[in-house]
Design a protein around this motif. Sequence first.
Motif, PDB file in Angstrom:
ATOM      1  N   ALA A 303       0.826  -1.204   0.000  1.00  0.00           N
ATOM      2  CA  ALA A 303       0.000   0.000   0.000  1.00  0.00           C
ATOM      3  C   ALA A 303       0.867   1.264   0.000  1.00  0.00           C
ATOM      4  O   ALA A 303       0.595   2.218  -0.733  1.00  0.00           O
ATOM      5  CB  ALA A 303      -0.930  -0.008   1.205  1.00  0.00           C
ATOM      6  N   GLN A 306       2.471   1.743  -3.423  1.00  0.00           N
ATOM      7  CA  GLN A 306       1.480   2.233  -4.381  1.00  0.00           C
ATOM      8  C   GLN A 306       1.200   3.711  -4.170  1.00  0.00           C
ATOM      9  O   GLN A 306       1.149   4.497  -5.129  1.00  0.00           O
ATOM     10  CB  GLN A 306       0.198   1.439  -4.230  1.00  0.00           C
ATOM     11  N   GLN A 307       1.015   4.118  -2.922  1.00  0.00           N
ATOM     12  CA  GLN A 307       0.657   5.507  -2.632  1.00  0.00           C
ATOM     13  C   GLN A 307       1.750   6.490  -3.043  1.00  0.00           C
ATOM     14  O   GLN A 307       1.462   7.658  -3.311  1.00  0.00           O
ATOM     15  CB  GLN A 307       0.341   5.646  -1.138  1.00  0.00           C
ATOM     16  N   HIS A 310       0.679   7.986  -6.285  1.00  0.00           N
ATOM     17  CA  HIS A 310      -0.631   8.628  -6.410  1.00  0.00           C
ATOM     18  C   HIS A 310      -0.544  10.010  -7.027  1.00  0.00           C
ATOM     19  O   HIS A 310      -1.351  10.364  -7.899  1.00  0.00           O
ATOM     20  CB  HIS A 310      -1.310   8.702  -5.042  1.00  0.00           C
ATOM     21  N   GLU A 322     -10.771   4.474  -3.839  1.00  0.00           N
ATOM     22  CA  GLU A 322     -10.384   3.620  -2.718  1.00  0.00           C
ATOM     23  C   GLU A 322     -11.622   2.963  -2.123  1.00  0.00           C
ATOM     24  O   GLU A 322     -12.475   3.628  -1.530  1.00  0.00           O
ATOM     25  CB  GLU A 322      -9.630   4.433  -1.667  1.00  0.00           C
ATOM     26  N   GLY A 385      -8.809   8.777  -4.112  1.00  0.00           N
ATOM     27  CA  GLY A 385      -7.434   8.668  -3.637  1.00  0.00           C
ATOM     28  C   GLY A 385      -6.782  10.036  -3.580  1.00  0.00           C
ATOM     29  O   GLY A 385      -7.159  10.948  -4.316  1.00  0.00           O
ATOM     30  N   ARG A 386      -5.809  10.169  -2.724  1.00  0.00           N
ATOM     31  CA  ARG A 386      -5.148  11.464  -2.545  1.00  0.00           C
ATOM     32  C   ARG A 386      -3.646  11.305  -2.673  1.00  0.00           C
ATOM     33  O   ARG A 386      -3.093  10.227  -2.420  1.00  0.00           O
ATOM     34  CB  ARG A 386      -5.477  12.033  -1.162  1.00  0.00           C
ATOM     35  N   LEU A 388       0.137  11.821  -1.312  1.00  0.00           N
ATOM     36  CA  LEU A 388       0.723  11.915   0.019  1.00  0.00           C
ATOM     37  C   LEU A 388       1.292  13.318   0.216  1.00  0.00           C
ATOM     38  O   LEU A 388       1.903  13.891  -0.687  1.00  0.00           O
ATOM     39  CB  LEU A 388       1.822  10.879   0.195  1.00  0.00           C
ATOM     40  N   GLU A 393       5.307  10.457   5.687  1.00  0.00           N
ATOM     41  CA  GLU A 393       4.625   9.433   4.906  1.00  0.00           C
ATOM     42  C   GLU A 393       5.177   9.367   3.483  1.00  0.00           C
ATOM     43  O   GLU A 393       5.258   8.289   2.882  1.00  0.00           O
ATOM     44  CB  GLU A 393       3.113   9.658   4.897  1.00  0.00           C
ATOM     45  N   ARG A 394       5.629  10.502   2.930  1.00  0.00           N
ATOM     46  CA  ARG A 394       6.228  10.471   1.602  1.00  0.00           C
ATOM     47  C   ARG A 394       7.570   9.742   1.628  1.00  0.00           C
ATOM     48  O   ARG A 394       7.884   8.971   0.714  1.00  0.00           O
ATOM     49  CB  ARG A 394       6.407  11.890   1.062  1.00  0.00           C
ATOM     50  N   ALA A 397       6.867   6.039   1.952  1.00  0.00           N
ATOM     51  CA  ALA A 397       6.369   5.492   0.697  1.00  0.00           C
ATOM     52  C   ALA A 397       7.496   5.364  -0.328  1.00  0.00           C
ATOM     53  O   ALA A 397       7.551   4.394  -1.094  1.00  0.00           O
ATOM     54  CB  ALA A 397       5.256   6.377   0.146  1.00  0.00           C
TER      55      ALA A 397
END
Length: 407
Positions: A303, A306-307, A310, A322, A385-386, A388, A393-394, A397
């Motif tokens: 996950a 993938q994000q 985004h 989502e 979906g948004r 990041l 969190e970036r 990811a």
Amino acid sequence: MSSPAAVPNDRIRERAERFASGPVPLAALSMAFEESRASSAEVLVEGRSFYPPMLEDIAAASSSVHINQFGFRPGVVGERFAEVLVAKAAEGIPVRLVVDRQGSDPERGSQQLYERLTAAGIEVCVVRATVARVQVGPLGADGATRWNLRALGHIDHRKVAVIDGRIGWVGGAGIEDHFEDGRFHDLFVRVTGPVVRQLQLVFVGGFRWLGGRVQVDDLETLFPETGDEGEAIPAVVLHNAPGRYRPISDAIARMLESAGETLDVVNPYVTDRGMIRRVEQAARRGVRVRLFVPANANNWACAAAQQFHHATLLDAGARILEYPTMLHAKAFVRDGEELLAGTCNLEAWSLRRFFEIDLRLHSTTVAAQFEQRFSAPAEAVSSPGRPLTGRRERARARVFATLSPLL
């Protein structure tokens, strides 16, 4: 490695005779197929929709029941299947199963279930992709052992049922409670007609590779002539086996690259950079792209990977939807006329290493059915979906996106 010559539709029985006549090497499981046809095709969404008719088909079987299943475990759903399979075996109908050791755990946590099945005369063969030496033959038999080095890491992720050689089921769900009680959202496609012979050949090859018993004399009932009744939907089975020939992966890439108007991508684990780039390029050339993913995937590493993509996908014009529960289906619909559905995820293990099986159908009617039964209802309850935004969190990811070839 170039693709193997396609097995002609009128030579499928001949290939099955070769499988039944002697040992089947792993390399023989890499098969291409000519386009065939389905006499009928139906998309069924959620376990409460696909389990009952699947069980009805099994209960009505008159000559054979073949199931290849990654996850067949004890539970409410598993008990229903066990009851009907044991009953068919008691009628003298050959019942053959191929299950995966990691997904079904037949020799440990699910041992009681499988002892019941084998005691009823059901032949169960197990793919053991994490064991260096394995026993050949059905579960519980005293077969010889052999080295399993070429098959290490090649999990059997397929979910297929073939009944009487006339009815085929291909989808993404295991025989497990969470596909019926709302925790996991998935689908199956039920087909009849000549294309079922391709599914049957894949099953027979895998079963014989594992040492299961299929005699040449059995093939007449396993591969019946299906005639020309019903529709004539262009259809073909695509099967990824260990090796460099990966027709599902190639077919997905072609669908993404050739989409001209619309493209729906439904997948729980979208981490492969090449496939993500193709989705982005489709959106940038003006294709209306909908990417359906779970809001909270059960694999947090996938996950996160993938994000990471985004922002790029959204900037290209793709819509990310989502789904509120664990969306587990794997399907692609191109330009409202082509559907590819089955077991293959958009991550490295599925695309390059696992046993996977998909069914491709060219039909505006089937594509419209998919829209009505899956895409439109899923879109209605999904959240957008948004990208990041937070630094932490970036960064997280980015790490997992870098590791995506290992996920």
